[in-house]
Design a protein around this motif. Structure first.
Motif, mmCIF file in Angstrom:
data_model
loop_
_atom_site.group_PDB
_atom_site.id
_atom_site.type_symbol
_atom_site.label_atom_id
_atom_site.label_comp_id
_atom_site.label_asym_id
_atom_site.label_seq_id
_atom_site.Cartn_x
_atom_site.Cartn_y
_atom_site.Cartn_z
ATOM 1 N N GLU A 228 27.170 -7.434 -29.966
ATOM 2 C CA GLU A 228 28.993 -6.398 -28.012
ATOM 3 C C GLU A 228 30.320 -7.288 -29.043
ATOM 4 O O GLU A 228 30.569 -6.262 -28.033
ATOM 5 N N MET B 272 28.547 -8.201 -22.232
ATOM 6 C CA MET B 272 28.294 -9.904 -23.160
ATOM 7 C C MET B 272 26.604 -10.576 -21.975
ATOM 8 O O MET B 272 26.217 -10.742 -22.831
ATOM 9 N N ARG C 209 25.605 -11.495 -29.363
ATOM 10 C CA ARG C 209 26.827 -11.400 -29.291
ATOM 11 C C ARG C 209 27.310 -10.522 -29.776
ATOM 12 O O ARG C 209 28.611 -10.369 -30.333
#
Length: 501
Positions: A130, A164, A127
């Motif tokens: 991204e 994502m 995460r």
């Protein structure tokens, strides 16, 4: 007295057999017609009849709590429709499946395995990468001295969500890695088609298709609905199947050699789950269904809320100033905002709550089906009725909210020192509640807030030169902005922060 005890909620008089289906067919989009009826009848609960199906609409928090809390067990099922059956590969997943053993099985998989705290922590690095890519992409694509500095916020937000969820699901951003993938590479044709298919799916499931209420018409495709559903399913199969089949083969080979490797992503979890006898827990169809559901569950609300919040804030400089002051105070300008900062970014969370309240992507929650006769707000709700909660009716209810059409994040700061994106009193809906509530609150909140915070912290946003005020007009087909938000962006952090990611 007997009639009074078995009274349906108020609603328009219908014709024999078809009920109000003729109005549903001639009034598009249907959700706007339904909200006009609610207003004309001055009611917070209304019953429409489409064929043999009673559709009960609820538009105030008190009755919504009665449906989703007090009677949660009664309303734990979903309708059987052509689109929901197709998109769930025959009701093999968790979101669209009717109540039953299959739904219970997949719900356990999602809550205990996919959205477990341990796996969320393990995938934190993905995460974070991204979030870095988001800043790098906007900086490289729009803020280079020779480039057009006008950013299509919708494109950026939707593809951040697409990137994502592909990273978390498949461990890759692109279905086929481009030969010349630069550090700030954007989506390719497959990724654009993927995101478009997911939004088309969301726009067509539970969309008041005539065959949803007259199943005998399935196959005739009177409104072109089925052709669209087939197209979306074909796209998802084309893009997802090779990845899923390759992963199944990889783990099968590992098992044959008595080997294992670390779980890397959601797909690994789905493929490696075993039953009590050591056999694969999920079939290929179940893996495909759950993969698709995870994909579309994450893509619409974060991107829509962030686009609307930015649009509203461009017309309210004082709100933007407060948000930037909070970012400067909590994070500063010498590092990029991280997930660990979110608990202290209360004003930014209040802005997103306000966007969820005023500007949901969908006008209604997915329908809940009554599994037995019950009573809500003193009215009879017959077995097999569809109950839909109006997100618009809750979030813009003048009896609940002062100046409900005004974007005022401050209204969400009064009740708690720690602002969260969930709304337990159902004064608006972000993640819903009860058995059918979204189990991905933590992941959804993180994705939404990192998208919002990185765009605000990384760039200064202005209106286009010839634009005085952003037009806050809704699309005719859903509640998204009618036109994508286009804003010039300038870097506002030290250059080395952009170059180091």
């Amino acid at each position: 007295m007997k009639r009074e005890l078995h009274r349906l909620p108020p609603g328009p008089a219908g014709l024999p057999i078809i009920g109000s289906a003729h109005h549903m067919i001639s009034n598009k989009p249907v959700f706007r017609w339904i909200h006009r009826l609610l207003k004309e009848m001055n009611t917070n609960i209304m019953c429409l009849r489409f064929g043999a199906v009673h559709v009960v609409v609820v538009s105030c928090p008190e009755i919504a709590r009665e449906v989703l809390r007090k009677n949660d067990a009664v309303f734990a099922s979903r309708p059987i429709t052509f689109a929901s059956g197709s998109f769930s590969f025959g009701y093999k997943g968790s979101i669209l499946s009717p109540y039953g053993e299959q739904w219970k099985k997949m719900k356990r998989v999602i809550t205990s395995e996919i959205l477990s705290t341990a796996l969320e922590r393990r995938l934190h690095g993905r995460r974070a990468e991204e979030a870095d890519h988001l800043v790098r992409f906007v900086y490289n694509q729009y803020c280079d001295t020779t480039a057009n500095r006008s950013v299509d916020v919708r494109h950026v937000a939707q593809h951040f969500c697409g990137n994502m969820i592909r990273r978390l699901m498949f461990s890759k951003r692109h279905f086929v890695e481009p030969r010349l993938a630069s550090a700030g590479a954007g989506p390719g044709p497959d990724e654009v088609e993927h995101v478009n298919a997911l939004f088309t799916l969301l726009n067509h499931v539970y969309s008041f298709c005539v065959s949803d209420y007259f199943p005998v018409l399935v196959g005739l495709d009177l409104d072109g609905h089925e052709k669209v559903v087939h197209g979306v399913t074909a796209t998802l199969n084309r893009l997802h199947d090779p990845v899923i089949e390759e992963r199944l083969h990889e783990w099968s080979t590992l098992r044959q050699h008595g080997e294992k490797r670390e779980i890397r992503d959601f797909l690994d979890v789905l493929v490696t789950l075993e039953d009590s006898e050591g056999q694969p827990l999920l079939s290929l169809e179940e893996i495909k269904a759950q993969t698709a559901e995870i994909m579309y569950a994450i893509i619409d609300n974060p991107s829509n809320a962030v686009e609307w919040a930015l649009a509203e804030m461009m017309n309210k400089p004082e709100v933007m100033e407060k948000a930037m002051n909070e970012l400067n105070t909590v994070v500063g300008k010498e590092r990029l905002v991280q997930e660990s900062d979110i608990p202290r970014l209360n004003y930014l969370k209040a802005c997103i709550r306000e966007a969820f309240r005023m500007h949901p992507y969908h006008a209604f929650n997915p329908p809940h089906v009554a599994m037995e006769d019950t009573t809500v707000a003193g009215y009879l709700i017959p077995k097999d009725s569809h109950v839909i909660i109006s997100r618009v009716g809750l979030g813009r209810n003048p009896n609940i909210w002062v100046d409900p059409l005004e974007f005022q994040p401050e209204r969400h700061l009064m009740s708690s020192s720690n602002v969260v994106l969930t709304e337990t009193d159902l004064r608006f809906i972000s993640f819903s509640t009860g058995r059918r509530g979204c189990p991905g609150v933590s992941l959804g909140s993180s994705v939404t807030m990192m998208l919002f915070a990185r765009l605000l912290q990384g760039f200064s946003w202005t209106k286009l030169p010839d634009v005085q005020t952003i037009e806050l007009k809704e699309s005719t087909t859903n509640l998204a902005l009618a036109e994508p938000l286009i804003l010039p962006a300038e870097p506002r952090l030290p250059v080395h922060l952009y170059e180091s990611i």
